[in-house]
Design a protein around this motif. Structure first.
Motif, PDB file in Angstrom:
ATOM      1  N   ILE A  16       0.896  -1.283  -0.104  1.00  0.00           N
ATOM      2  CA  ILE A  16       0.053  -0.067  -0.051  1.00  0.00           C
ATOM      3  C   ILE A  16       1.001   1.251  -0.098  1.00  0.00           C
ATOM      4  CG2 ILE A  16      -1.763   1.376   1.442  1.00  0.00           C
ATOM      5  CD1 ILE A  16      -2.511  -1.449   2.678  1.00  0.00           C
ATOM      6  N   ILE A  17       0.560   2.039  -0.835  1.00  0.00           N
ATOM      7  CA  ILE A  17       1.380   3.376  -0.763  1.00  0.00           C
ATOM      8  C   ILE A  17       0.448   4.833  -0.784  1.00  0.00           C
ATOM      9  CG2 ILE A  17       3.004   2.273  -2.343  1.00  0.00           C
ATOM     10  CD1 ILE A  17       1.711   3.407  -4.880  1.00  0.00           C
ATOM     11  N   ASP A  18       1.053   5.885  -0.586  1.00  0.00           N
ATOM     12  CA  ASP A  18       0.321   7.108  -0.619  1.00  0.00           C
ATOM     13  C   ASP A  18       0.275   7.683  -2.073  1.00  0.00           C
ATOM     14  OD1 ASP A  18       0.256   7.062   2.131  1.00  0.00           O
ATOM     15  OD2 ASP A  18       2.206   8.228   2.338  1.00  0.00           O
ATOM     16  N   ASP A  19      -0.963   8.042  -2.339  1.00  0.00           N
ATOM     17  CA  ASP A  19      -1.226   8.530  -3.808  1.00  0.00           C
ATOM     18  C   ASP A  19      -1.606   9.839  -3.534  1.00  0.00           C
ATOM     19  OD1 ASP A  19      -1.924   8.895  -6.249  1.00  0.00           O
ATOM     20  OD2 ASP A  19      -4.010   7.831  -6.107  1.00  0.00           O
ATOM     21  N   ASP A  20      -0.643  11.021  -3.968  1.00  0.00           N
ATOM     22  CA  ASP A  20      -0.901  12.271  -3.660  1.00  0.00           C
ATOM     23  C   ASP A  20      -0.945  13.088  -5.142  1.00  0.00           C
ATOM     24  OD1 ASP A  20       1.883  11.848  -4.450  1.00  0.00           O
ATOM     25  OD2 ASP A  20       2.779  13.081  -2.877  1.00  0.00           O
ATOM     26  N   LEU A  21      -1.313  12.351  -5.894  1.00  0.00           N
ATOM     27  CA  LEU A  21      -1.761  12.931  -7.380  1.00  0.00           C
ATOM     28  C   LEU A  21      -2.682  14.091  -6.956  1.00  0.00           C
ATOM     29  CD1 LEU A  21      -1.170  12.810 -10.207  1.00  0.00           C
ATOM     30  CD2 LEU A  21      -2.977  11.261 -10.438  1.00  0.00           C
ATOM     31  N   TYR A  22      -3.743  14.119  -6.107  1.00  0.00           N
ATOM     32  CA  TYR A  22      -4.531  15.228  -6.161  1.00  0.00           C
ATOM     33  C   TYR A  22      -4.426  16.073  -4.772  1.00  0.00           C
ATOM     34  CZ  TYR A  22      -6.711  12.649  -9.925  1.00  0.00           C
ATOM     35  OH  TYR A  22      -6.987  11.858 -11.077  1.00  0.00           O
ATOM     36  N   ALA A  23      -5.203  16.845  -4.498  1.00  0.00           N
ATOM     37  CA  ALA A  23      -4.964  17.592  -3.313  1.00  0.00           C
ATOM     38  C   ALA A  23      -5.177  16.656  -1.952  1.00  0.00           C
ATOM     39  CB  ALA A  23      -6.054  18.756  -3.316  1.00  0.00           C
ATOM     40  N   GLN A  24      -6.122  15.656  -2.077  1.00  0.00           N
ATOM     41  CA  GLN A  24      -6.362  14.931  -0.977  1.00  0.00           C
ATOM     42  C   GLN A  24      -5.822  13.902  -1.083  1.00  0.00           C
ATOM     43  OE1 GLN A  24     -10.517  14.077  -0.265  1.00  0.00           O
ATOM     44  NE2 GLN A  24     -10.197  13.184   1.840  1.00  0.00           N
ATOM     45  N   VAL A  25      -4.659  13.394   0.060  1.00  0.00           N
ATOM     46  CA  VAL A  25      -3.861  12.151  -0.144  1.00  0.00           C
ATOM     47  C   VAL A  25      -4.682  10.874   0.264  1.00  0.00           C
ATOM     48  CG1 VAL A  25      -1.516  11.271   0.993  1.00  0.00           C
ATOM     49  CG2 VAL A  25      -1.983  13.632   0.637  1.00  0.00           C
ATOM     50  N   GLN A  26      -4.398  10.029  -0.440  1.00  0.00           N
ATOM     51  CA  GLN A  26      -5.035   8.507  -0.176  1.00  0.00           C
ATOM     52  C   GLN A  26      -4.279   7.262  -0.083  1.00  0.00           C
ATOM     53  OE1 GLN A  26      -7.725   8.399  -3.582  1.00  0.00           O
ATOM     54  NE2 GLN A  26      -9.243  10.034  -2.747  1.00  0.00           N
ATOM     55  N   LEU A  27      -4.470   6.431   0.472  1.00  0.00           N
ATOM     56  CA  LEU A  27      -3.684   5.306   0.406  1.00  0.00           C
ATOM     57  C   LEU A  27      -4.377   4.127  -0.474  1.00  0.00           C
ATOM     58  CD1 LEU A  27      -3.386   4.953   4.389  1.00  0.00           C
ATOM     59  CD2 LEU A  27      -1.675   5.560   2.775  1.00  0.00           C
ATOM     60  N   VAL A  28      -3.533   3.735  -1.441  1.00  0.00           N
ATOM     61  CA  VAL A  28      -4.074   2.880  -2.385  1.00  0.00           C
ATOM     62  C   VAL A  28      -3.060   1.560  -2.382  1.00  0.00           C
ATOM     63  CG1 VAL A  28      -4.445   2.901  -4.852  1.00  0.00           C
ATOM     64  CG2 VAL A  28      -4.488   5.022  -3.762  1.00  0.00           C
ATOM     65  N   CYS A  29      -3.816   0.439  -2.989  1.00  0.00           N
ATOM     66  CA  CYS A  29      -3.220  -0.933  -3.102  1.00  0.00           C
ATOM     67  C   CYS A  29      -2.603  -0.693  -4.540  1.00  0.00           C
ATOM     68  CB  CYS A  29      -4.283  -2.037  -2.674  1.00  0.00           C
ATOM     69  SG  CYS A  29      -3.592  -3.529  -2.760  1.00  0.00           S
ATOM     70  N   VAL A  30      -1.384  -1.285  -4.455  1.00  0.00           N
ATOM     71  CA  VAL A  30      -0.596  -1.111  -5.815  1.00  0.00           C
ATOM     72  C   VAL A  30      -1.166  -2.473  -6.473  1.00  0.00           C
ATOM     73  CG1 VAL A  30       1.534  -1.449  -6.840  1.00  0.00           C
ATOM     74  CG2 VAL A  30       1.433   0.038  -4.665  1.00  0.00           C
ATOM     75  N   ASP A  31      -1.431  -3.563  -5.781  1.00  0.00           N
ATOM     76  CA  ASP A  31      -1.692  -4.957  -6.587  1.00  0.00           C
ATOM     77  C   ASP A  31      -3.264  -4.689  -7.298  1.00  0.00           C
ATOM     78  OD1 ASP A  31       0.401  -5.887  -5.792  1.00  0.00           O
ATOM     79  OD2 ASP A  31      -0.182  -6.899  -4.076  1.00  0.00           O
TER      80      ASP A  31
END
Length: 452
Positions: A16-31
């Motif tokens: 699981i990584i931090d997805d900071d592509l947008y203004a709100q940071v989210q935890l996203v599963c890579v798999d």
């Protein structure tokens, strides 16, 4: 919970990584790409300490640019005058207090510049540093009327009681502005500042004793005293030929027009005293009085008394002559005239020249004779100037301005007005007028008969 303990609910992966592509940071599963958790703006950690709302609103405001420039202007003026740090700090404090007052917020930049000079002036006076208002006017490039108005308003607003500076106190500082030392002018024109200051102070003190300083601006008086002191210390032909304009040019100072009048007034006083010097045989005039300035200043108190006595004696002689003429014309005058003249001359104080004495008593030092036609003399009384009858008098008395006489309002004549006794007397003819009138009537009747 730490990130290593998080697992994807869909595929049970721990990648699981931090997805900071947008203004709100989210935890996203890579798999599988599923969103494990969504961050919240309110729950996110912000670096730094929290600031209270009240503290953030009531924070200190930055000073306005004009206030900063004014404080810098005060500092420059203090550096120009070479005052110590205590006067500089007090001047900046006074300027900042006056600047924030309602009377000086919405004013022109020139008035704010004058305010900076007035702050330095009042600080120098409070800390006993000799400086004149004319010097401040030159530094801020403003006329003295504006500087005086701003100074009075500032002192009133800040409730400051500033001491009054005497002319003699600032003479030493004023002499330093004249570049007439051996470093600036030739040796025959150079003069020691200390000797020049001592002689100029003595001249100003004499001018104060004879009412010349009263109600006058100090700068022209000091300029006149310095000019006469410079000429009298070494009264050579070259110095005596120098006019005030040329003297100001070599001294590198600006000439003040009233200084010419002050020079003439000082020379007039010096001539009155120079005529009383016993060892001077030649006639003392305005052209050669500079040669005797040292003697006049050395014995000025004795010469003032001698001049006063001579003036009183001359007045007494003139009064006796005028009283004798009036006695012969009128056919007889009161026998108390001579006694009155003696009492008047004896009552006049010899110390009349002192500035603190009552100069108004000098108007009593005249011989007045009672006259049957006293109404006409009383009407001319206010027009006479008592300042011209005494040896020394204030300038406002010698050069008194004519006051406007209010014209009485014209009233309608009805014939019922009361007639005063003086008006009735004007209608009554004397025996001589009756004879003249009868003679004229007879001559007119004879002329009419001849024409017919």
């Amino acid at each position: 919970m730490s990130r290593s303990a998080l697992r994807c609910p869909g595929c049970d992966s721990s990648n699981i990584i931090d997805d900071d592509l947008y203004a709100q940071v989210q935890l996203v599963c890579v798999d599988c790409g599923a969103v494990v958790s969504e961050g919240s703006l309110a729950d996110e950690h912000v670096e730094g300490s929290g600031v209270n709302f009240v503290r953030a609103v009531t924070s200190a405001k930055k000073p306005c640019p004009n206030l900063i420039k004014g404080l810098q202007r005060v500092k420059v003026i203090c550096q120009t005058l070479r005052v110590h740090s205590g006067i500089e700090n007090l001047s900046q404090s006074h300027y900042q207090q006056a600047y924030q007052h309602d009377s000086f917020i919405n004013v022109s930049l020139q008035k704010k510049d004058v305010l900076a000079g007035c702050s330095v002036l009042v600080s120098c006076r409070l800390l006993n540093w000799p400086i004149t208002m004319g010097t401040i006017g030159c530094l801020v490039d403003a006329d003295l009327e504006m500087v005086g108005a701003v100074y009075r308003e500032m002192v009133k607003i800040l409730n400051i009681v500033a001491p009054i500076i005497n002319v003699t106190d600032v003479m030493e500082a004023h002499v330093q502005e004249y570049k007439i030392s051996s470093l600036h002018v030739p040796e025959d024109l150079a003069e020691n500042p200390k000797d020049l200051t001592k002689r100029a102070v003595a001249l100003v003190e004499l001018a104060a004793d004879t009412w010349i300083v009263t109600g006058r601006r100090p700068i022209p008086i000091m300029m006149a005293a310095i000019y006469l002191a410079w000429q009298s210390l070494k009264p050579t032909k070259q110095r005596l030929k120098f006019s005030l304009d040329k003297f100001c040019q070599i001294a590198k100072v600006n000439k003040h027009r009233p200084a010419m009048k002050r020079i003439a007034e000082m020379k007039e006083v010096l001539c009155k005293l120079g005529k009383e010097i016993p060892w001077v045989s030649e006639a003392v005039t305005a052209d050669n009085i500079v040669l005797h300035v040292a003697d006049v200043l050395q014995h000025r108190y004795t010469l003032l008394k001698r001049a006063q006595r001579s003036h009183e004696k001359a007045q007494l002689d003139n009064c006796e002559v005028s009283c004798g003429d009036s006695q012969t014309e009128d056919g007889g005058a009161p026998s108390q005239i001579s006694d009155f003249v003696k009492e008047t001359s004896n009552s006049t104080s010899v110390e009349q020249w002192e500035p603190h004495s009552e100069q108004g008593n000098g108007c009593d030092n005249t011989c007045t004779v009672s006259d049957p036609h006293g109404d006409s003399q009383q009407s001319q009384g206010p027009a006479s100037n008592w300042g011209k009858r005494v040896l020394f008098a204030p300038p406002c008395v010698v050069n008194a301005k004519r006051r406007r006489v209010e014209q009485p309002e014209l009233k309608d004549v009805t014939g019922d007005e009361e007639i005063s006794d003086s008006e009735i007397d004007s209608y009554i003819r004397t025996p001589k007028e009756v004879r003249d009138f009868a003679l004229n009537q007879k001559m007119l009747s004879v002329l009419k008969s001849q024409k017919s």
